[in-house]
Write a protein that holds these residues in place. Structure first.
Motif, PDB file in Angstrom:
ATOM      1  N   ASN A  84       0.820  -1.205   0.000  1.00 45.02           N
ATOM      2  CA  ASN A  84       0.000   0.000   0.000  1.00 45.02           C
ATOM      3  C   ASN A  84       0.861   1.265   0.000  1.00 45.02           C
ATOM      4  O   ASN A  84       0.452   2.297  -0.523  1.00 45.02           O
ATOM      5  CB  ASN A  84      -0.942  -0.009   1.202  1.00 45.02           C
ATOM      6  CG  ASN A  84      -2.027   1.023   1.088  1.00 45.02           C
ATOM      7  OD1 ASN A  84      -2.742   1.070   0.100  1.00 45.02           O
ATOM      8  ND2 ASN A  84      -2.166   1.856   2.102  1.00 45.02           N
ATOM      9  N   GLU A  92      -5.322  -3.446  -5.725  1.00 45.71           N
ATOM     10  CA  GLU A  92      -6.657  -3.697  -5.184  1.00 45.71           C
ATOM     11  C   GLU A  92      -6.524  -4.834  -4.173  1.00 45.71           C
ATOM     12  O   GLU A  92      -6.162  -5.948  -4.537  1.00 45.71           O
ATOM     13  CB  GLU A  92      -7.606  -4.109  -6.314  1.00 45.71           C
ATOM     14  CG  GLU A  92      -8.969  -4.552  -5.864  1.00 45.71           C
ATOM     15  CD  GLU A  92      -9.982  -3.431  -5.883  1.00 45.71           C
ATOM     16  OE1 GLU A  92     -11.013  -3.596  -5.221  1.00 45.71           O
ATOM     17  OE2 GLU A  92      -9.753  -2.400  -6.534  1.00 45.71           O
ATOM     18  N   ASN A 127      -5.311   2.550   6.868  1.00 40.94           N
ATOM     19  CA  ASN A 127      -5.786   3.291   5.694  1.00 40.94           C
ATOM     20  C   ASN A 127      -5.596   2.515   4.390  1.00 40.94           C
ATOM     21  O   ASN A 127      -5.171   3.072   3.379  1.00 40.94           O
ATOM     22  CB  ASN A 127      -5.102   4.659   5.600  1.00 40.94           C
ATOM     23  CG  ASN A 127      -5.449   5.544   6.765  1.00 40.94           C
ATOM     24  OD1 ASN A 127      -6.596   5.578   7.200  1.00 40.94           O
ATOM     25  ND2 ASN A 127      -4.465   6.236   7.309  1.00 40.94           N
ATOM     26  N   LYS A 140      -7.478   0.557   1.526  1.00 43.63           N
ATOM     27  CA  LYS A 140      -8.780   0.314   0.916  1.00 43.63           C
ATOM     28  C   LYS A 140      -8.830  -1.132   0.441  1.00 43.63           C
ATOM     29  O   LYS A 140      -7.841  -1.669  -0.043  1.00 43.63           O
ATOM     30  CB  LYS A 140      -8.998   1.261  -0.255  1.00 43.63           C
ATOM     31  CG  LYS A 140      -9.090   2.708   0.158  1.00 43.63           C
ATOM     32  CD  LYS A 140      -9.293   3.592  -1.044  1.00 43.63           C
ATOM     33  CE  LYS A 140      -9.281   5.053  -0.610  1.00 43.63           C
ATOM     34  NZ  LYS A 140      -9.377   5.951  -1.762  1.00 43.63           N
ATOM     35  N   TYR A 141      -9.983  -1.737   0.565  1.00 41.96           N
ATOM     36  CA  TYR A 141     -10.116  -3.141   0.217  1.00 41.96           C
ATOM     37  C   TYR A 141     -11.512  -3.410  -0.339  1.00 41.96           C
ATOM     38  O   TYR A 141     -12.432  -2.617  -0.168  1.00 41.96           O
ATOM     39  CB  TYR A 141      -9.867  -4.035   1.441  1.00 41.96           C
ATOM     40  CG  TYR A 141     -10.854  -3.786   2.548  1.00 41.96           C
ATOM     41  CD1 TYR A 141     -12.048  -4.484   2.617  1.00 41.96           C
ATOM     42  CD2 TYR A 141     -10.606  -2.802   3.513  1.00 41.96           C
ATOM     43  CE1 TYR A 141     -12.972  -4.228   3.616  1.00 41.96           C
ATOM     44  CE2 TYR A 141     -11.524  -2.539   4.507  1.00 41.96           C
ATOM     45  CZ  TYR A 141     -12.700  -3.253   4.555  1.00 41.96           C
ATOM     46  OH  TYR A 141     -13.612  -2.991   5.534  1.00 41.96           O
ATOM     47  N   SER A 142     -11.631  -4.549  -1.016  1.00 41.64           N
ATOM     48  CA  SER A 142     -12.922  -5.065  -1.474  1.00 41.64           C
ATOM     49  C   SER A 142     -13.149  -6.392  -0.787  1.00 41.64           C
ATOM     50  O   SER A 142     -12.192  -7.089  -0.435  1.00 41.64           O
ATOM     51  CB  SER A 142     -12.910  -5.290  -2.988  1.00 41.64           C
ATOM     52  OG  SER A 142     -12.696  -4.095  -3.678  1.00 41.64           O
TER      53      SER A 142
END
Length: 154
Positions: A28, A38, A54, A56-58
């Motif tokens: 990251n 991603e 901090n 971001k993830y799915s």
């Protein structure tokens, strides 16, 4: 290029959870031109740590369907029918929807079998499942045999 990193771990992961989180933090922090990362998780085991860092993830929520699809597709006849109907594994569809070019598996995982035609890289971080398999994470569910089969595919 869009690279997905799968954080396939659970609350029983032990040191693997720490290793995956450290890797996610390091990736990251990379600032590379023309490369977007991603992060994908399957459950909530690393969710709070990712948020705290901090990252971001799915979330891929359809892991049960992906596994069932894979088991069905192992039958030659059913696989031909699925191909004729243009069905794909839900995980492969998820990766295509996210426009992933490459997926990086941080360790051997059954999701290697689910990613369809998307290229992948897998980190084989140890061979303890063969040499020194006394740890609790190696017990049950044919872990050693499944890991050996995944490493052969890799």
């Amino acid at each position: 290029m869009k690279i997905a990193i799968l954080l396939d771990t659970d609350s029983k992961g032990g040191g693997i959870n720490h290793q995956y989180l450290s890797t996610a933090i390091n990736i990251n922090n990379l600032k590379l031109k023309n490369i977007e990362f991603e992060f994908i998780i399957l459950n909530n085991s690393l969710k709070s740590e990712l948020i705290n860092n901090n990252i971001k993830y799915s979330v891929f929520k359809f892991h049960k369907f992906a596994e069932r699809y894979y088991k069905l597709s192992k039958s030659i006849i059913i696989n031909l029918i699925l191909q004729k109907l243009n069905f794909k594994n839900p995980f492969a569809k998820f990766l295509e929807y996210k426009k992933i070019d490459l997926i990086f598996f941080l360790g051997p995982t059954k999701y290697i079998n689910y990613c369809g035609n998307i290229n992948f890289i897998c980190n084989v971080y140890d061979l303890n499942h063969i040499l020194f398999n006394c740890f609790p994470e190696y017990r049950g569910n044919d872990i050693i045999e499944k890991t050996n089969n995944l490493i052969k595919k890799i």
